[in-house]
Structure formats: C-alpha cells, structure tokens
Design an enzyme around this catalytic site. Structure first.
Site, PDB file in Angstrom:
ATOM      1  N   GLU A 206       0.810  -1.219   0.000  1.00  0.00           N
ATOM      2  CA  GLU A 206       0.000   0.000   0.000  1.00  0.00           C
ATOM      3  C   GLU A 206       0.844   1.270   0.000  1.00  0.00           C
ATOM      4  O   GLU A 206       0.322   2.366   0.218  1.00  0.00           O
ATOM      5  CB  GLU A 206      -0.950  -0.006   1.198  1.00  0.00           C
ATOM      6  N   ASP A 243      -3.587  -0.762  12.549  1.00  0.00           N
ATOM      7  CA  ASP A 243      -4.426  -1.890  12.138  1.00  0.00           C
ATOM      8  C   ASP A 243      -3.675  -3.143  12.553  1.00  0.00           C
ATOM      9  O   ASP A 243      -2.685  -3.527  11.928  1.00  0.00           O
ATOM     10  CB  ASP A 243      -4.683  -1.878  10.638  1.00  0.00           C
ATOM     11  N   GLU A 286      -7.434  -0.897  15.083  1.00  0.00           N
ATOM     12  CA  GLU A 286      -8.351  -1.702  14.267  1.00  0.00           C
ATOM     13  C   GLU A 286      -8.093  -3.188  14.475  1.00  0.00           C
ATOM     14  O   GLU A 286      -6.932  -3.611  14.522  1.00  0.00           O
ATOM     15  CB  GLU A 286      -8.137  -1.319  12.799  1.00  0.00           C
ATOM     16  N   ASP A 313     -13.004  -4.486  11.528  1.00  0.00           N
ATOM     17  CA  ASP A 313     -12.856  -4.708  10.082  1.00  0.00           C
ATOM     18  C   ASP A 313     -13.173  -6.166   9.779  1.00  0.00           C
ATOM     19  O   ASP A 313     -14.314  -6.505   9.460  1.00  0.00           O
ATOM     20  CB  ASP A 313     -11.446  -4.337   9.637  1.00  0.00           C
ATOM     21  N   LYS A 338     -15.985  -1.188   3.745  1.00  0.00           N
ATOM     22  CA  LYS A 338     -15.367  -1.607   2.485  1.00  0.00           C
ATOM     23  C   LYS A 338     -16.486  -2.165   1.609  1.00  0.00           C
ATOM     24  O   LYS A 338     -17.036  -3.234   1.924  1.00  0.00           O
ATOM     25  CB  LYS A 338     -14.315  -2.700   2.721  1.00  0.00           C
ATOM     26  N   ARG A 367      -8.666  -1.130  -0.371  1.00  0.00           N
ATOM     27  CA  ARG A 367      -8.083  -2.448  -0.151  1.00  0.00           C
ATOM     28  C   ARG A 367      -6.615  -2.420  -0.575  1.00  0.00           C
ATOM     29  O   ARG A 367      -6.149  -1.475  -1.209  1.00  0.00           O
ATOM     30  CB  ARG A 367      -8.830  -3.526  -0.950  1.00  0.00           C
ATOM     31  N   SER A 368      -5.897  -3.483  -0.273  1.00  0.00           N
ATOM     32  CA  SER A 368      -4.472  -3.517  -0.631  1.00  0.00           C
ATOM     33  C   SER A 368      -4.276  -3.672  -2.138  1.00  0.00           C
ATOM     34  O   SER A 368      -3.296  -3.172  -2.691  1.00  0.00           O
ATOM     35  CB  SER A 368      -3.768  -4.648   0.118  1.00  0.00           C
TER      36      SER A 368
END
Length: 438
Positions: A206, A243, A286, A313, A338, A367-368
C-alpha cells in the site's frame, strides 16, 4: 425513468498486477458509468468472495467466471431498469445469488456493477458522485480525515512484522491540504530515519515503507521519532493509528507474534496492546483481537473504549447485522466500510447507517489491491463518513484517491473538512505529563 441500455464487464489489472473486474453501465441516453472492483490480501472469513478461475493460468486469479456473471445473469436482470433505483438493482443482484458470501456471482462482479450503477446515475444527474450520494441518502457531505500508512506490515509486507498498518492521522489540521503537507513531512522523515540506519528497503503493497524492524514495538518507536523529526509533537496535531489485523496471526484465542517468537493468549494480547496505548499516542486501533475472539473484543472495548477508537474490520466485514450484534455486545465503537467486503452499495450504506445511528465512527476504506478508481473518495465525502483509509503517501493507486479529495475540497470549500475530531489518546498525554513531573 432513465433506463439501463447495457452492462458489460472487462478485465483490467490492479496494483499488484492481478486481474480484476471493470464494469461499464450505459444508459439509453448514452450516459456512461464505470467502476472497478478492488481486492484485499487480508480478508475476513465472512466477507464477500472474489470469484476467481483457479488453475495454473494467471496464478489461479483469472476472472473469466466473474466476467461471465456480469455479462450474463447480472446484465439480463438489470437491463431496462431505472438507473436511479440503486436499491432495486442491488436487490435484483442479490436475488441472483442466494449464497451467503456471493460465491456464485462473485463479490468482484457484484461490487463493480453496483458502483458502476451509482456512477451512471450521478453522471445522468449531471452531479459529481459525492453530491449524488449525499442527495440520494440524505447526508451532509463532509471531506474526510485521512488515515495514512507510514509503515506497511502483515499481509501487505510479506509478514515482515506482525502488525499490518502503522499509520498517522492529523485531527488537528484545519484543511485537507494541511493533512497532506504534514503527512509528506512525516512519511519522508520516516524514510530518512530508516535510511540512516541502513534499513530502507523499498515500499509495501500500500506504499508504506517496508518494515525492517527487530520487533513490532520498534516500528512504533520509529514512527514517534518520524513525527518529531517532521517538527510535530506526537499526540497533538498528529496521532498514531494501528491496524493490528489480529485474525492474520490469531486463532481460537491464541496469538503468534512470529517476529518476536512468542505466543500469547487473549488476555496477554489485550495487556500488550494496552501497554502500547499507555506508551504511545495511539488514538485508533483496528481489529485488536481476532474475528473469532468475541470475548476478547468485548473485553478490549470495555477496558479501552472510552480512550481510543476501536474499529471492527475483519470482525464486522461491513455487515449491518454484525454491527448491530457488536453494538448490543458493546464490542468496538467504529466500523470500517469496504464496499467490496459486503458486495453492493446498498448493503454498505445500510451498515454505515447502523453504525452512525449508534454514534460509532465510520471509516470508508480502500483495499491492498487497488486501481485508479476513486469512488471511495466520493463515497466517504457524500455519506459524511468523516474518515478515509486509503493506504500510504506513495503509489498512484493511493494518491489518485487523496488527490481526488483535494479536487472535492475545491468544490465543497475548505470549511467542509472534518477538522477537530475527538481522535486523541488523552490517557497517553496525561501519563507523559506525569512522567515529566516526577
């Protein structure tokens, strides 16, 4: 009524070089709506499943089956419908696929189609997507506060460290521009620190720096140093967001920190993270426990929910039903939204509304595996979600979304920015003041 003339899918490629689904929705008056499905590497077991072809070709990630879903049953069900009836179209899609995780049609097919319908309706109305979303769902648009990765980890960096995202937020900023400028300084300060140690090893999925650390906590220490090197005081304008993505290394209440070669039970995991909350200016965390560790999530929220934002998540997978359950259990106080995790816009909005009604935080997320699609910048703004998680401050599939927010800021005005949010770890500030006085 503005009817849908055609729906067609094509194969395009995401930021990891894997195939993904793009959908064009064309109306009878010639208006076009287009969207692309993202893909996650760290995935909850209860989220919508991308339909892939399997086999040896394209590492098993081909999408011919998903394209067949778009060009076949989905198109047949939606052609001729009113493009403004998003709920009706999404319901028709869901009726085609009774499987709980959309494994029949593929979540990649459904989300690209649902988003493309939303784009087509906005284009037909002559409105930017954020305004169409705000008008359609009766929301007050607000430019979101970014949550930006500095170090990648977990599934985004070959599991070089256990924790998935080490991020910053700038809740003290007055404009989106100011967030970008401060993040630039922190991001490159972190790179300079790693270079000075001989640890600069490129970037993760990312765009965050590749983590070359001896422990997970060393990443936190380095992040604090980077904030200071950028001329900021940690915990004031700039705070840390993590996260943990605990489901990636935890199962049945046992957590394995591979980098540190140790195992912990749920209570020890909670204590470790609590120690981090005491020691560092962490304002948001997260998935601190695994998606199967309900008791752990409830206990973590009981102990720390009045101090920091606790986001679900993998634990909630953008499901309104799971959010309602977590509200009743008092587990989490925020949800990650998401769209591809649940499969359609209508379902994602339902989840957003359930969380917002409870006074929870709502964070729209990328998203990644991403693309040049900037839908989530508009979705977050239009819903008034107030926070946006896209990834890092590098790689064009990330920057296209941040840059789109800057364009939206020009249209909405700087006063639309979600500034001054109560995202701070007040305990950390008090603990540090106490240490200085002793």
């Amino acid at each position: 009524m503005t009817a849908i003339k055609s729906i067609s899918g094509r194969r395009v490629w995401d930021s990891r070089g894997h195939p993904t689904v793009e959908v064009d929705v064309i109306l009878k008056n010639g208006t076009l709506g287009r969207a692309i499905a993202p893909a996650g590497a760290s995935r909850g077991t209860r989220e919508a499943i991308d339909l892939r072809d399997g086999g040896d070709r394209l590492q098993g990630k081909g999408i011919d089956k998903a394209l067949a879903s778009v060009n076949g049953p989905i198109a047949s069900a939606l052609v001729g419908r009113d493009v403004n009836d998003q709920l009706g179209a999404d319901t028709a899609i869901l009726e085609l696929d009774p499987s709980p995780l959309k494994e029949t049609l593929g979540g990649n097919a459904t989300v690209a189609t649902s988003l493309a319908l939303l784009h087509a309706a906005a284009a037909n109305a002559g409105a930017p997507l954020w305004k169409h979303v705000a008008d359609k769902y009766g929301c007050t648009p607000s430019l979101p506060l970014p949550e930006i990765q500095i170090f990648g980890g977990g599934a985004h960096a070959g599991r070089r460290v256990d924790i998935q995202d080490f991020m910053i937020m700038v809740p003290g900023a007055k404009t989106f521009d100011e967030v970008m400028e401060i993040t630039n300084e922190v991001y490159f300060a972190a790179g300079d620190i790693m270079a000075s140690r001989g640890n600069l090893a490129g970037v993760a999925d990312e765009g965050g720096w590749w983590p070359v650390f001896k422990s997970n906590e060393e990443a936190l220490e380095t992040l604090v140093q980077a904030i200071e090197k950028a001329g900021e005081k940690p915990g004031e304008n700039v705070v840390i967001s993590l996260d943990i993505a605990a489901s990636e290394f935890g199962k049945d209440g046992t957590y394995r920190l591979a980098l540190e070669d140790r195992d912990m039970d749920s209570g020890q995991m909670i204590d470790m993270l609590g120690g981090w909350l005491d020691a560092y200016p962490i304002a948001s965390i997260e998935d601190p426990l695994g998606e199967d560790d309900k008791a752990g999530m409830i206990e973590f929220t009981r102990r720390f929910g009045d101090r920091v934002q606790i986001i679900g998540d993998d634990y909630l997978v953008t499901s309104a039903a799971l959010v309602e359950e977590a509200i009743a259990d008092q587990a989490c106080n925020a949800v990650l939204i998401k769209v591809n995790q649940i499969g359609t816009i209508s379902e994602a909005v339902d989840t957003f509304r359930a969380a917002q009604k409870a006074g929870w935080g709502t964070i729209v997320s990328a998203r990644s595996g991403e693309t040049e699609d900037a839908s989530i910048s508009h979705l977050s703004t239009g819903l008034g979600g107030r926070q946006l998680k896209v990834g890092s401050f590098q790689r064009s599939e990330r920057m296209v979304k941040w840059n789109e927010c800057l364009r939206i800021q020009d249209a909405l005005g700087q006063g639309s920015f979600a500034a001054g949010q109560s995202l701070a770890n007040t305990w950390w500030g008090k603990a540090n003041d106490k240490d200085k006085s002793e």
